[in-house]
Design a protein around this motif. Structure first.
Motif, PDB file in Angstrom:
ATOM      1  N   PHE A 466      25.056  43.150  42.752  1.00 46.53           N
ATOM      2  CA  PHE A 466      25.264  42.066  41.789  1.00 46.53           C
ATOM      3  C   PHE A 466      26.752  41.852  41.495  1.00 46.53           C
ATOM      4  CE2 PHE A 466      21.019  43.750  40.913  1.00 46.53           C
ATOM      5  CZ  PHE A 466      20.264  42.591  40.931  1.00 46.53           C
ATOM      6  N   GLY A 467      27.600  42.525  42.252  1.00 44.46           N
ATOM      7  CA  GLY A 467      29.029  42.482  41.955  1.00 44.46           C
ATOM      8  C   GLY A 467      29.843  41.784  43.021  1.00 44.46           C
ATOM      9  N   LEU A 468      30.951  42.396  43.407  1.00 44.61           N
ATOM     10  CA  LEU A 468      31.937  41.785  44.290  1.00 44.61           C
ATOM     11  C   LEU A 468      32.059  42.600  45.572  1.00 44.61           C
ATOM     12  CD1 LEU A 468      34.684  41.253  41.566  1.00 44.61           C
ATOM     13  CD2 LEU A 468      33.059  39.549  42.376  1.00 44.61           C
ATOM     14  N   SER A 469      32.336  41.923  46.671  1.00 43.00           N
ATOM     15  CA  SER A 469      32.516  42.599  47.950  1.00 43.00           C
ATOM     16  C   SER A 469      33.825  42.166  48.577  1.00 43.00           C
ATOM     17  CB  SER A 469      31.363  42.278  48.904  1.00 43.00           C
ATOM     18  OG  SER A 469      31.628  42.795  50.196  1.00 43.00           O
ATOM     19  N   ALA A 470      34.612  43.146  49.040  1.00 47.74           N
ATOM     20  CA  ALA A 470      35.888  42.833  49.679  1.00 47.74           C
ATOM     21  C   ALA A 470      35.685  42.058  50.970  1.00 47.74           C
ATOM     22  CB  ALA A 470      36.666  44.117  49.954  1.00 47.74           C
ATOM     23  N   LEU A 471      34.670  42.399  51.741  1.00 47.30           N
ATOM     24  CA  LEU A 471      34.454  41.730  53.016  1.00 47.30           C
ATOM     25  C   LEU A 471      33.940  40.311  52.833  1.00 47.30           C
ATOM     26  CD1 LEU A 471      32.930  44.602  55.177  1.00 47.30           C
ATOM     27  CD2 LEU A 471      35.270  43.767  55.142  1.00 47.30           C
ATOM     28  N   MET A 472      33.300  40.023  51.714  1.00 43.39           N
ATOM     29  CA  MET A 472      32.929  38.641  51.417  1.00 43.39           C
ATOM     30  C   MET A 472      34.168  37.838  51.030  1.00 43.39           C
ATOM     31  SD  MET A 472      29.686  38.329  51.911  1.00 43.39           S
ATOM     32  CE  MET A 472      29.321  36.800  51.067  1.00 43.39           C
ATOM     33  N   ALA A 473      35.126  38.521  50.378  1.00 44.04           N
ATOM     34  CA  ALA A 473      36.442  37.957  50.070  1.00 44.04           C
ATOM     35  C   ALA A 473      36.358  36.671  49.270  1.00 44.04           C
ATOM     36  CB  ALA A 473      37.235  37.722  51.361  1.00 44.04           C
ATOM     37  N   GLY A 474      35.309  36.515  48.449  1.00 46.62           N
ATOM     38  CA  GLY A 474      35.274  35.361  47.563  1.00 46.62           C
ATOM     39  C   GLY A 474      36.085  35.613  46.308  1.00 46.62           C
ATOM     40  N   ARG A 475      35.847  36.759  45.690  1.00 46.77           N
ATOM     41  CA  ARG A 475      36.588  37.183  44.508  1.00 46.77           C
ATOM     42  C   ARG A 475      36.818  38.687  44.604  1.00 46.77           C
ATOM     43  NH1 ARG A 475      37.130  34.130  39.956  1.00 46.77           N
ATOM     44  NH2 ARG A 475      37.243  35.998  38.695  1.00 46.77           N
TER      45      ARG A 475
END
Length: 721
Positions: A466-475
């Protein structure tokens, strides 16, 4: 009043404990060490060496003694090379360096990475080891191809970093692509790194070298041999560099799968350090798009306002290089956990919760009235646990799960355990006698944990589903799109619970103060540039809180008032964005960067990219088309439960007066989040694992008509907490 004070004290005490644990767990290692900004350093000579596909697991004192020595002396970090595709090929990374924005060369999404663009040497005799003019063929076609992605590269930005009239040397095809001007020409080019001499290294302020990419086939032996060969070539380059020159070793792209790659900077201001950047706010993590602005800052060439990256900083290492590399490898391990497990997790939760509640419904829990009571008790317990899973995934970040064996298993085990703890507190506390109490406690903990995490550096949400992912690199900080509606809904239910208790006691003023305080904390934590800096989430959340405030105040929302409510979040975003842009002391953030784009007329590509992503969410997979139907049905159900014969919900509205305004506010947040976030329709869908079990817990907490039959009267709405 005594009961209210006692229960409020318990909630505040629990919040203080959580805040203390968060503050302790979120403090970055080495935070007391000094941070050197990139603009405090300067470069007379800079050499950038690229090795495609390089991981920190490839680096060791034995295999790569030269690179290990550079890392011991300089600053190290994880390089996020995320681009316009799920996998960034090395040639795409070199092109990204050229324009300081995500870019890619034409080619298939899957399969082997393309070799790159051909470099045509200027006609004439080429003396050995002397750079000559060259041209990258087809660069105009690449520029046209990248227009569809709306990242707005500033072509030729790296090649002009050394300043007007100052030469740049490119060695190898990838380096040529990185420094080529917009027309494809470069003044000095060498095809082969083996011909690079100390004289050439000292001639131009900027030298970029492409050592090629590590092999993706041939097994570990072939990869190790390639790494050793590249390390030997790096040693030759390092030995020939002018005294005082800065060396940057990067991995400009991926191999077979996306990973966080290796980066080392050895030069003034970057000694014995850990790299960072304002773009990520995470020690050790920097972006590929940060590198070109950094180089321009070193040479004093200026950074155009349209550039998204931030100059690199360096923080003193708190331990040995081996320990620091272990931390960086842990970052990549966590990123791999998210990449591999996030889709199965949501599929399991989405279908699993439905199956669990279906089983609860069909299992015979006895006969007569006892059957209904037992079924509701089991539903409430399971619903509270299931609704606590999102906050459980965040609280799992209090432990270094990424550095432990089997990190995925540890993450989800901790999440389940934390969910049980939160649900147990919600189920066992004195607030359990309030129909909204247990659910309100789960909501309060969820909103409180997310808000405190945003205010203390966004450490707990990293690489969680439910959080943030570096590889998605959105935020890289603040509130991820998967948590926008969860956070807003949790804040709404928390405010409705605490404010409703005051209303039932006849204290409308105190109720409005409580709801207003929850609103202020929740919205500021998400919107303030130094905390969440969330644009779309703020646009969606503030109207929902205002709807709840209006209901608590007894204010009827006319058409004009509805219009003001809907645009209130946008107005707040504009105010915070202007403050962030005009007052640099508030720090770098996405919200201020967007304000700068708008003021300088450069917001068009960003808006087009986000609109395209929003519309594209409707075709992400066949299941997505069900979400709009669910949203519409949910809106009708919340507004007119009698139309769908939802008698339990209608009864809950009578027992909990603020429940309908709260659910209406949550529905509004979901719709506005859908429209304002680039993830589009998946924004409200990601909240269903939180909202559906919590709704089941609330409805099962409301006494049914049969429960009141024995007393001959219905329990009043103003039930004691």
């Amino acid at each position: 009043m005594a009961a209210w004070k006692r229960h409020a004290g318990v909630v505040l005490t629990l919040g203080a404990v959580v805040a203390g644990v968060l503050a302790l767990g979120a403090a970055p290692a080495g935070a007391s060490a000094g941070v050197a900004a990139a603009d405090a350093a300067s470069a007379r000579h800079l050499v950038i060496v690229g090795i495609g596909g390089l991981l920190w697991s490839d680096v060791s004192p034995r295999t790569t003694p030269v690179l290990w020595g550079v890392a011991e002396q300089g600053a190290v970090g994880s390089l996020d090379v995320s681009g316009v595709r799920p996998r960034t090929c090395p040639v795409d990374g070199w092109l990204t360096l050229n324009g300081a924005a995500r870019a890619a060369v034409p080619g298939p999404v899957d399969g082997p990475c393309p070799a790159g663009l051909a470099v045509e040497l200027r006609a004439g005799l080429i003396a050995g080891g002397i750079p000559v003019g060259a041209r990258v063929a087809g660069l105009g076609r690449v520029e046209s191809y990248n227009a569809q992605f709306h990242w707005d590269p500033q072509w030729g930005l790296l090649g002009s970093a050394a300043g007007a009239g100052r030469c740049v040397t490119a060695v190898g095809p990838g380096a040529g692509l990185a420094v080529a001007r917009r027309n494809g020409w470069m003044p000095g080019y060498l095809p082969d790194p083996s011909s690079l001499s100390p004289v050439v290294l000292g001639e131009c302020p900027l030298t970029v070298v492409d050592l090629g990419a590590l092999p993706v086939r041939g097994g570990a032996a072939a990869r190790r041999a390639a790494v050793e060969r590249d390390d030997a070539e790096l040693g030759v380059i390092r030995a020939g560099m002018p005294a005082g020159a800065t060396l940057m070793v990067i991995s400009p792209g991926d191999g077979v799968t996306p990973h966080l790659r290796a980066i080392v900077v050895d030069g003034p201001g970057y000694r014995d350090g850990v790299l960072g950047a304002a773009s990520t706010r995470e020690p050790g993590l920097v972006l590929l798009t940060d590198l070109t602005p950094t180089v321009r800052a070193w040479f004093g060439s200026g950074i155009p306002a349209a550039v998204v990256g931030s100059p690199l900083t360096s923080m003193r290492r708190g331990g040995s290089l081996a320990a620091t590399i272990g931390m960086l490898m842990g970052q990549d391990a966590a990123a791999q956990v998210y990449r591999i497990t996030v889709t199965p997790f949501f599929l399991l939760v989405g279908f699993g919760y439905v199956a669990v509640f279906a089983v609860i419904w069909v299992v015979p829990w006895g006969w007569g009235e006892a059957r209904g009571r037992r079924r509701r008790a089991v539903t409430r317990a399971v619903g509270l646990w299931a609704a606590s899973v999102p906050v459980g995934t965040f609280l799992a970040g209090l432990a270094p799960w990424a550095a432990l064996p089997h990190p995925a298993a540890v993450l989800y085990t901790l999440a389940a355990a934390w969910a049980a703890v939160v649900a147990g507190i919600a189920f066992a506390g004195p607030w359990r006698r309030d129909p909204l109490g247990p659910a309100g406690l789960v909501a309060a903990v969820t909103a409180g944990v997310i808000a405190l995490d945003m205010m203390t550096g966004s450490h707990l949400v990293r690489e969680t589903p439910f959080g943030l992912s570096a590889l998605m690199a959105g935020r890289f900080y603040g509130l991820g799109n998967n948590a926008v509606v969860i956070y807003g809904a949790a804040g709404i239910l928390c405010a409705a619970w605490l404010g409703g208790a005051a209303l039932r006691a006849g204290a409308r003023g105190r109720a409005l103060a409580v709801i207003g305080t929850v609103t202020m904390v929740a919205v500021v934590a998400a919107a303030w540039p130094g905390f969440g800096a969330k644009v779309g989430g703020t646009i969606a959340m503030l109207p929902g809180f205002l709807v709840l405030l209006a209901a608590a105040a007894g204010v009827r929302l006319t058409a004009r008032r509805w219009a003001l409510v809907v645009v209130s979040g946008l107005v707040l975003v504009i105010v915070f964005a202007l403050i962030n842009y005009l007052v640099p002391a508030t720090g770098h953030s996405d919200i201020g960067y967007f304000a700068g784009q708008v003021l300088h007329g450069g917001a068009g590509p960003t808006l087009r990219r986000k609109i395209a992503a929003n519309l594209g969410s409707l075709t992400a997979n066949p299941f997505v088309l069900v979400i709009p139907v669910v949203v519409i049905v949910a809106g009708v159900l919340v507004a007119r439960p009698a139309m769908l014969r939802a008698r339990p919900l209608a009864g809950a509205y009578q027992a909990v007066p603020l429940l309908q305004p709260a659910l209406s506010a949550i529905w509004l947040i979901g719709v506005l989040g859908w429209l304002s976030e680039d993830s589009g329709v998946t924004v409200p869908a990601a909240a269903l694992p939180f909202l559906l079990p919590l709704a089941a817990a609330i409805l099962s907490s409301v006494p049914s008509d049969s429960d009141q039959a024995g007393t001959g009267k219905r329990e009043p709405a103003a039930a004691t907490v």
